[in-house]
Design an enzyme around this catalytic site. Structure first.
Site, short mmCIF file in Angstrom:
data_model
loop_
_atom_site.label_atom_id
_atom_site.label_comp_id
_atom_site.label_asym_id
_atom_site.label_seq_id
_atom_site.Cartn_x
_atom_site.Cartn_y
_atom_site.Cartn_z
N ASP A 1 2.99 20.48 15.10
CA ASP A 1 2.30 21.72 14.75
C ASP A 1 1.44 21.45 13.53
O ASP A 1 1.96 21.06 12.48
CB ASP A 1 3.32 22.83 14.47
CG ASP A 1 2.69 24.21 14.44
OD1 ASP A 1 1.48 24.31 14.69
OD2 ASP A 1 3.42 25.19 14.17
N ASP B 1 -3.62 23.60 18.26
CA ASP B 1 -2.99 22.91 17.13
C ASP B 1 -1.50 22.68 17.30
O ASP B 1 -0.81 22.37 16.33
CB ASP B 1 -3.23 23.71 15.84
CG ASP B 1 -2.61 25.10 15.89
OD1 ASP B 1 -2.42 25.62 17.00
OD2 ASP B 1 -2.32 25.66 14.82
N GLU B 2 -1.00 22.76 18.53
CA GLU B 2 0.44 22.66 18.72
C GLU B 2 0.74 22.07 20.10
O GLU B 2 0.09 22.40 21.08
CB GLU B 2 1.07 24.05 18.61
CG GLU B 2 2.57 24.09 18.71
CD GLU B 2 3.11 25.50 18.62
OE1 GLU B 2 4.35 25.64 18.62
OE2 GLU B 2 2.31 26.47 18.58
#
Length: 393
Positions: free
Chosen positions: A11, A105-106
């Site tokens: 993350d 983003d993860e």
């Protein structure tokens, strides 16, 4: 079998805000909020400096301004965020092909088959990911490692920012037991309140609670929650789940009260969705229109097409039909938010031998917009109404 797996959850820390600080070094260390300041705008993300004042994602920006009056508000630059996201995911691909992207983003990574390449230690892979992402992008990632998805995600969450935490099988109960039950996957606000009424506030209390009593009070979910409380999670990393839908939506400063205004904005949003579909070589069967009445009453309408398509014209034809049907059913139609999306992706059915090539006009429009900037070429209906400031997602 479960203990033999090696799962990593990555993350990125305050991803959008971190990119803004990366691109604008003079903003580093400042309370930075990504999201335009307006009565109906919301915080997309905030730097850790802003979070110290209580600013959180999805919070109205006017509330964030009251909490942190000296914060710097900057507009969303989704193109830039996607660019750096692609670099981050390229690093993931060097560790394993088994990647389940959750957002820009993860992601979850199943690195079980990659362990031998990295000396047999999942922490070696975790360090590789953190170091390579930082070297290539200048951005910081938090990494959680464990034998299942639940624990890997907790590892990254509990160690943020700049996190690095490996939860081993023998550490599970020591890590989980003190946590609030709301930290468990699928235990949302309603379920958390339900458990609180039973006197269950921590994961440890959930683990040791009477199964029969819990099942009587909470139904079939009870057994699932207790398995999670024991650290058991058999979900696999789904490498095929990268893109489930493509959509665009707009929140209006002034409510739309005329159908022609709504159709104009729908066309503008549909152009964006169609361009994204073709850019990612996706064709969908289901068109969804999202409509929100003030103050916060949200409706969705769906229509299934005869065959998968990436055509903006077909998307908008279905979208307009859904919009008009909703509009005519409302006694006093007003729109605070409008969105349109495509889902249920599948290969396009083969057309007849002498059928014209699909998407020719769309592809020409895409090339023009890529060369001269998004919105350079739009349908005439879009030009009818471009009034009002918006927050676009």
């Amino acid at each position: 079998m479960t203990a033999a797996r090696a799962i990593i959850h990555v993350d990125m820390d305050a991803f959008y805000a971190a990119i803004e600080a990366l691109d604008h070094p003079q903003w580093r260390g400042l309370p930075l909020i990504v999201g335009e300041l307006g009565p109906r705008s919301v915080v997309t993300t905030a730097s850790y400096e802003a979070r110290r004042y209580g600013v959180r994602s999805a919070m109205p920006t006017m509330t964030a301004k009251k909490l942190c009056p000296h914060a710097l508000f900057v507009p969303v630059r989704m193109g830039r965020y996607r660019e750096l996201s692609a670099e981050v995911f390229a690093v993931f691909g060097e560790a394993t092909p088994e990647i389940e992207g959750l957002s820009l983003d993860e992601a979850f990574l199943d690195v079980t088959r990659s362990l031998r390449l990295f000396g047999g230690d999942v922490e070696n892979i975790g360090r590789f990911l953190k170091q390579e992402i930082l070297r290539r992008t200048g951005l910081v990632a938090s990494v959680g490692m464990a034998h299942n998805k639940l624990l890997a995600k907790l590892g990254s969450e509990l160690s943020k920012p700049d996190g690095f935490l490996h939860i081993r099988p023998e550490q599970v109960h020591a890590m989980l037991d003190p946590l609030p039950v709301g930290r468990l996957w699928t235990v949302g606000k309603v379920a958390e309140a339900q458990l609180h009424r039973l006197g269950i506030r921590t994961v440890g209390e959930l683990r040791f609670s009477d199964s029969r009593r819990l099942r009587q009070a909470c139904g079939n979910q009870a057994e699932h929650w207790q398995r999670l409380a024991r650290g058991i999670d058999e979900r696999t990393v789904d490498a095929d789940s990268a893109e489930k839908s493509v959509s665009a939506e707009t929140t209006f400063v002034t409510d739309l009260t005329r159908l022609d205004q709504a159709e104009s904005w729908l066309a503008r949003l549909g152009e964006r969705v169609g361009e994204r579909l073709r850019a990612h070589e996706l064709r969908g069967r289901t068109v969804t229109v999202k409509l929100r009445k003030p103050p916060f009453e949200t409706h969705t309408r769906q229509l299934s097409l005869g065959q998968p398509t990436d055509s903006t014209a077909e998307l908008l034809q279905a979208g307009r039909a859904l919009l008009r049907r909703w509009w005519e059913s409302e006694e006093n139609p007003r729109l605070r938010l409008l969105g349109i999306g495509m889902s249920q992706f599948a290969p396009e059915l083969q057309s007849g031998l002498f059928a014209p090539a699909a998407g020719g006009k769309d592809q020409l429009a895409d090339r023009i917009n890529r060369r001269f900037g998004g919105g350079s070429l739009v349908r005439g209906v879009v030009l009818k109404s471009r009034r009002g400031q918006t927050e676009e997602k």
